[in-house]
Design a protein around this motif. Structure first.
Motif, PDB file in Angstrom:
ATOM      1  N   SER A 270      13.578 -54.282   7.044  1.00  0.00           N
ATOM      2  CA  SER A 270      13.857 -55.706   7.244  1.00  0.00           C
ATOM      3  C   SER A 270      13.483 -56.551   6.040  1.00  0.00           C
ATOM      4  N   CYS A 271      13.067 -55.920   4.936  1.00  0.00           N
ATOM      5  CA  CYS A 271      12.667 -56.676   3.760  1.00  0.00           C
ATOM      6  C   CYS A 271      13.900 -57.241   3.057  1.00  0.00           C
ATOM      7  N   ARG A 272      13.811 -58.477   2.617  1.00  0.00           N
ATOM      8  CA  ARG A 272      14.919 -59.158   1.962  1.00  0.00           C
ATOM      9  C   ARG A 272      14.900 -58.994   0.450  1.00  0.00           C
ATOM     10  N   PHE A 273      13.894 -58.339  -0.072  1.00  0.00           N
ATOM     11  CA  PHE A 273      13.727 -58.208  -1.515  1.00  0.00           C
ATOM     12  C   PHE A 273      13.852 -56.765  -1.971  1.00  0.00           C
ATOM     13  N   THR A 274      14.125 -56.608  -3.267  1.00  0.00           N
ATOM     14  CA  THR A 274      13.992 -55.307  -3.917  1.00  0.00           C
ATOM     15  C   THR A 274      13.054 -55.500  -5.088  1.00  0.00           C
ATOM     16  N   PRO A 275      12.064 -54.696  -5.267  1.00  0.00           N
ATOM     17  CA  PRO A 275      11.620 -53.620  -4.381  1.00  0.00           C
ATOM     18  C   PRO A 275      11.070 -54.186  -3.077  1.00  0.00           C
ATOM     19  N   THR A 276      10.905 -53.315  -2.093  1.00  0.00           N
ATOM     20  CA  THR A 276      10.396 -53.770  -0.792  1.00  0.00           C
ATOM     21  C   THR A 276       9.013 -54.396  -0.956  1.00  0.00           C
ATOM     22  N   CYS A 277       8.590 -55.137   0.027  1.00  0.00           N
ATOM     23  CA  CYS A 277       7.295 -55.817  -0.045  1.00  0.00           C
ATOM     24  C   CYS A 277       6.143 -54.825  -0.188  1.00  0.00           C
ATOM     25  N   SER A 278       6.226 -53.690   0.491  1.00  0.00           N
ATOM     26  CA  SER A 278       5.141 -52.711   0.380  1.00  0.00           C
ATOM     27  C   SER A 278       5.124 -52.071  -0.999  1.00  0.00           C
ATOM     28  N   ALA A 279       6.284 -51.730  -1.552  1.00  0.00           N
ATOM     29  CA  ALA A 279       6.345 -51.160  -2.902  1.00  0.00           C
ATOM     30  C   ALA A 279       5.901 -52.202  -3.934  1.00  0.00           C
ATOM     31  N   TYR A 280       6.271 -53.452  -3.729  1.00  0.00           N
ATOM     32  CA  TYR A 280       5.857 -54.541  -4.609  1.00  0.00           C
ATOM     33  C   TYR A 280       4.330 -54.669  -4.625  1.00  0.00           C
ATOM     34  N   THR A 281       3.717 -54.617  -3.442  1.00  0.00           N
ATOM     35  CA  THR A 281       2.265 -54.771  -3.345  1.00  0.00           C
ATOM     36  C   THR A 281       1.546 -53.617  -4.040  1.00  0.00           C
ATOM     37  N   ILE A 282       2.038 -52.395  -3.858  1.00  0.00           N
ATOM     38  CA  ILE A 282       1.430 -51.244  -4.532  1.00  0.00           C
ATOM     39  C   ILE A 282       1.541 -51.404  -6.038  1.00  0.00           C
ATOM     40  N   GLU A 283       2.707 -51.786  -6.528  1.00  0.00           N
ATOM     41  CA  GLU A 283       2.892 -51.971  -7.971  1.00  0.00           C
ATOM     42  C   GLU A 283       2.004 -53.106  -8.492  1.00  0.00           C
ATOM     43  N   ALA A 284       1.885 -54.184  -7.723  1.00  0.00           N
ATOM     44  CA  ALA A 284       1.041 -55.304  -8.132  1.00  0.00           C
ATOM     45  C   ALA A 284      -0.429 -54.880  -8.205  1.00  0.00           C
ATOM     46  N   ILE A 285      -0.877 -54.064  -7.255  1.00  0.00           N
ATOM     47  CA  ILE A 285      -2.254 -53.573  -7.282  1.00  0.00           C
ATOM     48  C   ILE A 285      -2.469 -52.684  -8.501  1.00  0.00           C
ATOM     49  N   GLN A 286      -1.502 -51.844  -8.811  1.00  0.00           N
ATOM     50  CA  GLN A 286      -1.629 -50.956  -9.962  1.00  0.00           C
ATOM     51  C   GLN A 286      -1.613 -51.722 -11.284  1.00  0.00           C
ATOM     52  N   LYS A 287      -0.819 -52.779 -11.371  1.00  0.00           N
ATOM     53  CA  LYS A 287      -0.718 -53.555 -12.614  1.00  0.00           C
ATOM     54  C   LYS A 287      -1.857 -54.543 -12.791  1.00  0.00           C
ATOM     55  N   HIS A 288      -2.196 -55.265 -11.720  1.00  0.00           N
ATOM     56  CA  HIS A 288      -3.113 -56.405 -11.814  1.00  0.00           C
ATOM     57  C   HIS A 288      -4.489 -56.159 -11.213  1.00  0.00           C
ATOM     58  N   GLY A 289      -4.700 -55.004 -10.608  1.00  0.00           N
ATOM     59  CA  GLY A 289      -5.973 -54.747  -9.952  1.00  0.00           C
ATOM     60  C   GLY A 289      -5.896 -55.086  -8.474  1.00  0.00           C
ATOM     61  N   PRO A 290      -6.894 -54.670  -7.700  1.00  0.00           N
ATOM     62  CA  PRO A 290      -6.802 -54.809  -6.247  1.00  0.00           C
ATOM     63  C   PRO A 290      -6.797 -56.245  -5.724  1.00  0.00           C
ATOM     64  N   PHE A 291      -7.564 -57.129  -6.318  1.00  0.00           N
ATOM     65  CA  PHE A 291      -7.678 -58.469  -5.752  1.00  0.00           C
ATOM     66  C   PHE A 291      -6.453 -59.334  -6.052  1.00  0.00           C
ATOM     67  N   LYS A 292      -6.053 -59.404  -7.307  1.00  0.00           N
ATOM     68  CA  LYS A 292      -4.856 -60.172  -7.641  1.00  0.00           C
ATOM     69  C   LYS A 292      -3.610 -59.494  -7.072  1.00  0.00           C
ATOM     70  N   GLY A 293      -3.610 -58.158  -7.044  1.00  0.00           N
ATOM     71  CA  GLY A 293      -2.473 -57.428  -6.485  1.00  0.00           C
ATOM     72  C   GLY A 293      -2.264 -57.713  -5.014  1.00  0.00           C
ATOM     73  N   VAL A 294      -3.348 -57.745  -4.253  1.00  0.00           N
ATOM     74  CA  VAL A 294      -3.241 -58.071  -2.827  1.00  0.00           C
ATOM     75  C   VAL A 294      -2.797 -59.521  -2.655  1.00  0.00           C
ATOM     76  N   TYR A 295      -3.300 -60.408  -3.502  1.00  0.00           N
ATOM     77  CA  TYR A 295      -2.872 -61.817  -3.446  1.00  0.00           C
ATOM     78  C   TYR A 295      -1.367 -61.924  -3.693  1.00  0.00           C
ATOM     79  N   LEU A 296      -0.869 -61.262  -4.745  1.00  0.00           N
ATOM     80  CA  LEU A 296       0.563 -61.307  -5.054  1.00  0.00           C
ATOM     81  C   LEU A 296       1.382 -60.707  -3.916  1.00  0.00           C
TER      82      LEU A 296
END
Length: 76
Positions: free
Chosen positions: A24-50
């Motif tokens: 049901s995600c309206r974006f690519t990449p999906t919200c879960s894949a986006y969050t994992i990538e954000a955590i890997q790039k920006h660290g856990p706190f900013k990644g979870v925020y993003l």
């Protein structure tokens, strides 16, 4: 190490819950894949925020589309 702790519940969601809930995600990449990538790039706190900010935007009133994780800005 801390990043893996934040990524584990997202992986659980991707492999166990998501197949039952359907896509049901309206974006690519999906919200879960986006969050994992954000955590890997920006660290856990900013990644979870993003990721949380992205999930809040994933609603029927949002157009959606391609929305990549922003690059890390290095301060001079």
């Amino acid at each position: 190490m801390l990043s893996k702790l934040f990524i584990a519940p997202i992986r659980f969601y991707q492999y166990v819950l998501s197949p039952w809930l359907g896509r049901s995600c309206r974006f690519t990449p999906t919200c879960s894949a986006y969050t994992i990538e954000a955590i890997q790039k920006h660290g856990p706190f900013k990644g979870v925020y993003l990721g949380a900010h992205r999930i809040c935007r994933c609603n029927p009133w949002c157009k959606g589309g391609h929305d990549p994780v922003p690059d890390v800005i290095k301060k001079p």
